[in-house]
Write an enzyme that holds these catalytic residues in place. Structure first.
Site, PDB file in Angstrom:
ATOM      1  N   GLY A  51       0.842  -1.190   0.000  1.00 27.73           N
ATOM      2  CA  GLY A  51       0.000   0.000   0.000  1.00 27.73           C
ATOM      3  C   GLY A  51       0.876   1.238   0.000  1.00 27.73           C
ATOM      4  O   GLY A  51       2.056   1.180   0.341  1.00 27.73           O
ATOM      5  N   LYS A  52       0.321   2.354  -0.400  1.00 37.02           N
ATOM      6  CA  LYS A  52       1.068   3.629  -0.355  1.00 37.02           C
ATOM      7  C   LYS A  52       0.061   4.762  -0.480  1.00 37.02           C
ATOM      8  O   LYS A  52      -0.956   4.636  -1.176  1.00 37.02           O
ATOM      9  CB  LYS A  52       2.074   3.724  -1.504  1.00 37.02           C
ATOM     10  CG  LYS A  52       3.255   4.626  -1.198  1.00 37.02           C
ATOM     11  CD  LYS A  52       4.240   3.956  -0.244  1.00 37.02           C
ATOM     12  CE  LYS A  52       5.503   4.766  -0.112  1.00 37.02           C
ATOM     13  NZ  LYS A  52       6.522   4.045   0.678  1.00 37.02           N
ATOM     14  N   GLY A  53       0.347   5.869   0.176  1.00 38.40           N
ATOM     15  CA  GLY A  53      -0.573   6.986   0.097  1.00 38.40           C
ATOM     16  C   GLY A  53       0.104   8.291   0.428  1.00 38.40           C
ATOM     17  O   GLY A  53       1.310   8.337   0.702  1.00 38.40           O
ATOM     18  N   ASP A  88       6.701   8.320   5.925  1.00 34.49           N
ATOM     19  CA  ASP A  88       7.362   8.394   4.626  1.00 34.49           C
ATOM     20  C   ASP A  88       7.871   9.828   4.480  1.00 34.49           C
ATOM     21  O   ASP A  88       7.988  10.540   5.471  1.00 34.49           O
ATOM     22  CB  ASP A  88       6.373   8.016   3.512  1.00 34.49           C
ATOM     23  CG  ASP A  88       7.054   7.497   2.260  1.00 34.49           C
ATOM     24  OD1 ASP A  88       7.751   8.296   1.598  1.00 34.49           O
ATOM     25  OD2 ASP A  88       6.909   6.306   1.919  1.00 34.49           O
TER      26      ASP A  88
END
Length: 430
Positions: free
Chosen positions: A119-121, A160
């Site tokens: 996942g990444k956002g 991040d």
């Protein structure tokens, strides 16, 4: 080479240099698939995310004005477990970037054999233009907008670019308040006092050092005679440089966003404060030589560690890189065209999905600690991380030896084999 062929090559190089994160991830997937007997339908499925969420985040600024920001959360694949990946605050965050990075997270978790998917956002915002209170309000509202899609058994964000342990604390608190009970496992990378793991912040850099050490040993180099240059002396580059220095390597150059310092006799990495500790300290340090960041990449060293941002090793500078080995500390620092040049030149590239996987590995440890409500000591975290990194190294090394492929292809083969097998065993819901 004919003029037409030369023109075609230049056009291909240009196209490759402009490719997005998702295009790069798909190219790497296809390369790995060529080495395996995997159902074409599974490969096609893995080229696309399960879901991409886009949300609007209204923020009341300190001056009373209202501004609306856009946030994303890409969820690539959950066949092996909950989605896992960072949240970044950056002006260039996009849905496509999040999709590509979420794909890399799927491979990273698989190569480490961790029961998570990718996942990444992030939010399209410059965090430097937010006050501390504005950043907190933005984070809490973002957590609420994503609350339906995240959770300890659904999707677990982490820090991040532009976010940190405090950001994760706000996110966890906002989620927990709305759920009516404390859920420390909804995010990782939190401060230890509220369920975070010791050793989480330096874990990506620590794993970079471990993989560099293993690769140096694999090629029968003497670590005490190995020179190292690190681009990006921050949260990843500084721990990696200091650990390699401690183990006997000679770190001759490091850099921050403002420039690089170089000492052919070796820098005292403990004396140089990293960019997170004191911004500007690196380029302002009293060293024999000052260099531009681009010059550091082309130094005559044994090991180059790009640990800053993506796409710094390109078709334009790949032939000028003098390092014999590249260990990727950043995500996606090497473009497809540069990768091909390094392969042709015999430069060993240890890929990001293996080298900097210490972050997600210790995030997994944090998740386990939160589930069991029992915190591990720093020594245990270091021991467990070392063990997991060596297991992953051995799995990738076997593919390099058995298939005679690059380190990147080998890492992707390991990851794809595990993910595709899980898809084939689970099957498709009618």
């Amino acid at each position: 080479m004919t003029a037409a062929a030369s023109s075609e090559t230049e056009a291909t190089d240009e196209a490759e240099e402009q490719e997005s994160a998702v295009e790069t991830a798909r190219r790497q997937l296809e390369r790995a698939a060529a080495h395996l007997d995997v159902d074409a339908g599974v490969i096609d499925r893995l080229k696309h995310p399960d879901k991409v969420h886009q949300v609007s985040i209204p923020l009341k600024r300190d001056d009373g004005s209202l501004e609306v920001f856009t946030g994303y959360r890409a969820q690539h694949d959950s066949v092996r477990g909950p989605f896992k990946g960072g949240l970044r605050y950056h002006p260039e965050v996009s849905a496509e970037e999040c999709v590509g990075l979420s794909m890399w997270m799927t491979w990273k978790c698989a190569v480490m054999d961790i029961p998570f998917g990718g996942g990444k956002g992030g939010v399209v915002v410059n965090p430097k233009e937010l006050s501390e209170t504005e950043k907190e309000r933005l984070t809490r509202r973002f957590a609420e907008e994503l609350r339906e899609f995240v959770g300890p058994m659904k999707d677990i964000p982490a820090p991040d670019m532009g976010t940190d342990p405090q950001t994760m604390a706000w996110f966890m608190d906002a989620y927990s308040m709305q759920e009516g009970e404390t859920h420390p496992g909804v995010v990782t990378g939190k401060p230890p006092v509220i369920g975070g793991s010791y050793g989480r912040e330096e874990a990506p850099g620590r794993s970079v050092a471990i993989i560099a050490r293993q690769a140096i040993e694999y090629y029968d180099w003497d670590l005490s005679e190995t020179t190292v240059a690190v681009q990006g002396f921050g949260s990843v580059g500084a721990p990696a440089a200091r650990l390699l220095d401690q183990w006997g390597a000679t770190v001759v150059a490091v850099s921050d966003v403002n420039g690089a310092i170089y000492d052919p006799d070796g820098l005292d990495t403990d004396d140089v404060q990293d960019h997170d500790e004191r911004p500007g300290m690196v380029s302002g340090y009293d060293a024999p030589q000052k260099l531009e960041n681009a010059e550091l990449l082309e130094l005559d060293v044994d090991v180059l560690i790009p640990a800053a941002i993506g796409n710094v090793l390109t078709v334009d500078n790949a032939n000028d890189v003098q390092a014999r080995m590249i260990v990727e500390g950043a995500n996606g620092p090497t473009t497809t065209a540069a990768d091909a040049i390094f392969e042709e030149r015999g430069v060993h590239v240890l890929p990001d999905i293996l080298a900097n996987a210490g972050g997600v590995t210790v995030s997994y440890f944090e998740w386990l600690q939160d589930i069991n409500r029992r915190q591990w000591s720093l020594d245990r975290v270091h021991e467990e991380l070392e063990s997991e990194m060596l297991k992953a190294w051995d799995a990738v090394r076997r593919e390099v030896d058995d298939r005679d492929v690059t380190w990147r292809d080998a890492a992707y083969v390991v990851a794809l084999e595990r993910v595709s097998e899980a898809h084939e065993i689970r099957g498709v819901w009618p």
